[in-house]
Scaffold this motif. Structure first.
Motif, PDB file in Angstrom:
ATOM      1  N   THR A  39       0.843  -1.183   0.000  1.00  0.00           N
ATOM      2  CA  THR A  39       0.000   0.000   0.000  1.00  0.00           C
ATOM      3  C   THR A  39       0.883   1.240   0.000  1.00  0.00           C
ATOM      4  O   THR A  39       1.979   1.230   0.551  1.00  0.00           O
ATOM      5  N   THR A  40       0.389   2.286  -0.634  1.00  0.00           N
ATOM      6  CA  THR A  40       1.093   3.570  -0.640  1.00  0.00           C
ATOM      7  C   THR A  40       0.525   4.493   0.432  1.00  0.00           C
ATOM      8  O   THR A  40       0.847   5.670   0.464  1.00  0.00           O
ATOM      9  N   LEU A  41      -0.312   3.958   1.317  1.00  0.00           N
ATOM     10  CA  LEU A  41      -0.965   4.784   2.328  1.00  0.00           C
ATOM     11  C   LEU A  41      -0.097   5.031   3.552  1.00  0.00           C
ATOM     12  O   LEU A  41      -0.499   5.749   4.451  1.00  0.00           O
ATOM     13  N   GLY A  42       1.073   4.428   3.601  1.00  0.00           N
ATOM     14  CA  GLY A  42       1.971   4.656   4.732  1.00  0.00           C
ATOM     15  C   GLY A  42       1.646   3.761   5.911  1.00  0.00           C
ATOM     16  O   GLY A  42       0.796   2.886   5.830  1.00  0.00           O
ATOM     17  N   HIS A  43       2.330   4.022   7.026  1.00  0.00           N
ATOM     18  CA  HIS A  43       2.124   3.201   8.219  1.00  0.00           C
ATOM     19  C   HIS A  43       2.394   4.013   9.475  1.00  0.00           C
ATOM     20  O   HIS A  43       3.158   3.625  10.342  1.00  0.00           O
ATOM     21  N   ASP A  44       1.738   5.153   9.576  1.00  0.00           N
ATOM     22  CA  ASP A  44       1.810   5.984  10.767  1.00  0.00           C
ATOM     23  C   ASP A  44       1.220   5.193  11.938  1.00  0.00           C
ATOM     24  O   ASP A  44       0.182   4.550  11.802  1.00  0.00           O
ATOM     25  N   ALA A  45       1.840   5.238  13.079  1.00  0.00           N
ATOM     26  CA  ALA A  45       1.359   4.485  14.246  1.00  0.00           C
ATOM     27  C   ALA A  45      -0.076   4.854  14.596  1.00  0.00           C
ATOM     28  O   ALA A  45      -0.843   4.020  15.077  1.00  0.00           O
ATOM     29  N   ARG A  46      -0.481   6.100  14.319  1.00  0.00           N
ATOM     30  CA  ARG A  46      -1.851   6.518  14.638  1.00  0.00           C
ATOM     31  C   ARG A  46      -2.875   5.747  13.808  1.00  0.00           C
ATOM     32  O   ARG A  46      -4.028   5.610  14.210  1.00  0.00           O
ATOM     33  N   ASP A  47      -2.457   5.224  12.637  1.00  0.00           N
ATOM     34  CA  ASP A  47      -3.380   4.471  11.791  1.00  0.00           C
ATOM     35  C   ASP A  47      -3.904   3.223  12.491  1.00  0.00           C
ATOM     36  O   ASP A  47      -4.927   2.667  12.097  1.00  0.00           O
ATOM     37  N   PHE A  48      -3.207   2.764  13.513  1.00  0.00           N
ATOM     38  CA  PHE A  48      -3.578   1.538  14.207  1.00  0.00           C
ATOM     39  C   PHE A  48      -4.270   1.809  15.541  1.00  0.00           C
ATOM     40  O   PHE A  48      -4.505   0.892  16.322  1.00  0.00           O
ATOM     41  N   ALA A  49      -4.602   3.074  15.807  1.00  0.00           N
ATOM     42  CA  ALA A  49      -5.244   3.433  17.074  1.00  0.00           C
ATOM     43  C   ALA A  49      -6.574   2.702  17.216  1.00  0.00           C
ATOM     44  O   ALA A  49      -7.331   2.564  16.268  1.00  0.00           O
ATOM     45  N   THR A  50      -6.851   2.220  18.419  1.00  0.00           N
ATOM     46  CA  THR A  50      -8.109   1.514  18.671  1.00  0.00           C
ATOM     47  C   THR A  50      -9.025   2.306  19.595  1.00  0.00           C
ATOM     48  O   THR A  50     -10.120   1.853  19.921  1.00  0.00           O
ATOM     49  N   PHE A  54      -8.045   8.598  16.144  1.00  0.00           N
ATOM     50  CA  PHE A  54      -7.546   8.913  14.814  1.00  0.00           C
ATOM     51  C   PHE A  54      -8.591   8.511  13.770  1.00  0.00           C
ATOM     52  O   PHE A  54      -8.862   7.322  13.601  1.00  0.00           O
ATOM     53  N   PRO A  55      -9.214   9.495  13.091  1.00  0.00           N
ATOM     54  CA  PRO A  55     -10.253   9.180  12.107  1.00  0.00           C
ATOM     55  C   PRO A  55      -9.721   8.257  11.008  1.00  0.00           C
ATOM     56  O   PRO A  55      -8.636   8.468  10.485  1.00  0.00           O
ATOM     57  N   GLY A  56     -10.477   7.225  10.715  1.00  0.00           N
ATOM     58  CA  GLY A  56     -10.100   6.301   9.648  1.00  0.00           C
ATOM     59  C   GLY A  56      -9.260   5.126  10.100  1.00  0.00           C
ATOM     60  O   GLY A  56      -8.978   4.228   9.313  1.00  0.00           O
ATOM     61  N   ALA A  57      -8.863   5.092  11.370  1.00  0.00           N
ATOM     62  CA  ALA A  57      -8.000   4.008  11.854  1.00  0.00           C
ATOM     63  C   ALA A  57      -8.705   2.656  11.751  1.00  0.00           C
ATOM     64  O   ALA A  57      -8.081   1.660  11.385  1.00  0.00           O
ATOM     65  N   ASP A  58     -10.007   2.611  12.058  1.00  0.00           N
ATOM     66  CA  ASP A  58     -10.738   1.333  11.962  1.00  0.00           C
ATOM     67  C   ASP A  58     -10.714   0.808  10.528  1.00  0.00           C
ATOM     68  O   ASP A  58     -10.456  -0.366  10.286  1.00  0.00           O
ATOM     69  N   GLN A  59     -10.975   1.700   9.580  1.00  0.00           N
ATOM     70  CA  GLN A  59     -10.973   1.300   8.168  1.00  0.00           C
ATOM     71  C   GLN A  59      -9.571   0.902   7.718  1.00  0.00           C
ATOM     72  O   GLN A  59      -9.414  -0.037   6.941  1.00  0.00           O
ATOM     73  N   TYR A  60      -8.562   1.601   8.207  1.00  0.00           N
ATOM     74  CA  TYR A  60      -7.188   1.277   7.820  1.00  0.00           C
ATOM     75  C   TYR A  60      -6.811  -0.114   8.328  1.00  0.00           C
ATOM     76  O   TYR A  60      -6.233  -0.914   7.593  1.00  0.00           O
ATOM     77  N   ARG A  61      -7.173  -0.426   9.569  1.00  0.00           N
ATOM     78  CA  ARG A  61      -6.871  -1.759  10.111  1.00  0.00           C
ATOM     79  C   ARG A  61      -7.588  -2.838   9.310  1.00  0.00           C
ATOM     80  O   ARG A  61      -7.029  -3.903   9.048  1.00  0.00           O
ATOM     81  N   LYS A  62      -8.827  -2.563   8.885  1.00  0.00           N
ATOM     82  CA  LYS A  62      -9.560  -3.529   8.058  1.00  0.00           C
ATOM     83  C   LYS A  62      -8.870  -3.698   6.700  1.00  0.00           C
ATOM     84  O   LYS A  62      -8.799  -4.806   6.173  1.00  0.00           O
ATOM     85  N   LEU A  63      -8.365  -2.597   6.139  1.00  0.00           N
ATOM     86  CA  LEU A  63      -7.632  -2.667   4.876  1.00  0.00           C
ATOM     87  C   LEU A  63      -6.379  -3.529   5.041  1.00  0.00           C
ATOM     88  O   LEU A  63      -6.099  -4.390   4.202  1.00  0.00           O
TER      89      LEU A  63
END
Length: 155
Positions: A39-50, A54-63
């Motif tokens: 993925t080109t979306l990166g991997h900022d630690a906030r993307d994995f917030a539960t 962080f808006p969109g973290a749930d969708q990012y984890r599902k992706l």
């Protein structure tokens, strides 16, 4: 993705031609006798917030989970999306005559042929579409798997 941040003509590593100006943000490709999901979306630690911070973290984890399952095989993604009535089609085209493959040598399949085979597979709700010479892959996997590995490894 902000495509203006990419240099023109950038190519991928390990012989991948790169995606040029038009490219996906997530994809699965064959790599080193297996599949890799990128993925080109990166991997900022906030993307994995539960905690919802962080808006969109749930969708990012599902992706990410879908990507891992996709690299393992499309059955995981099919199981995940089946309750929603979503059909998953795996398309494995050979080198296609697109701007992304302009520098590639050898035979190239016309995009219209890839589209026709893909649309037919969608209409028939098949799990797999194999345009052009890719339609020989199931036979090659049974008859000469090592030869197929070498052929795919040269792509």
């Amino acid at each position: 993705m902000d495509e203006s941040t990419l240099a023109d003509g950038v190519t991928g590593n390990l012989g991948h031609p790169g995606h040029g100006k038009v490219h996906p943000v997530a994809w699965c490709q064959y790599y080193d006798d297996g599949r890799a999901w990128l993925t080109t979306l990166g991997h900022d630690a906030r993307d994995f917030a539960t905690d919802g911070s962080f808006p969109g973290a749930d969708q990012y984890r599902k992706l990410i989970l879908g990507g891992i399952e996709s690299a393992m095989g499309t059955d995981g993604l099919r199981r995940q999306l089946a309750p929603r009535g979503t059909h998953v089609l795996e398309v494995l085209p050979p080198t296609t005559d697109t701007p992304m493959n302009a520098a590639a040598t050898g035979p190239k399949l016309a995009p219209a042929e890839v589209a026709a085979v893909t649309l037919k597979a969608l209409r028939e709700r098949r799990p797999l579409a194999l345009p052009g010479q890719a339609k020989l892959m199931p036979l090659m996997l049974r008859v000469a798997p090592r030869t197929l590995d070498r052929m795919v490894g040269k792509l």
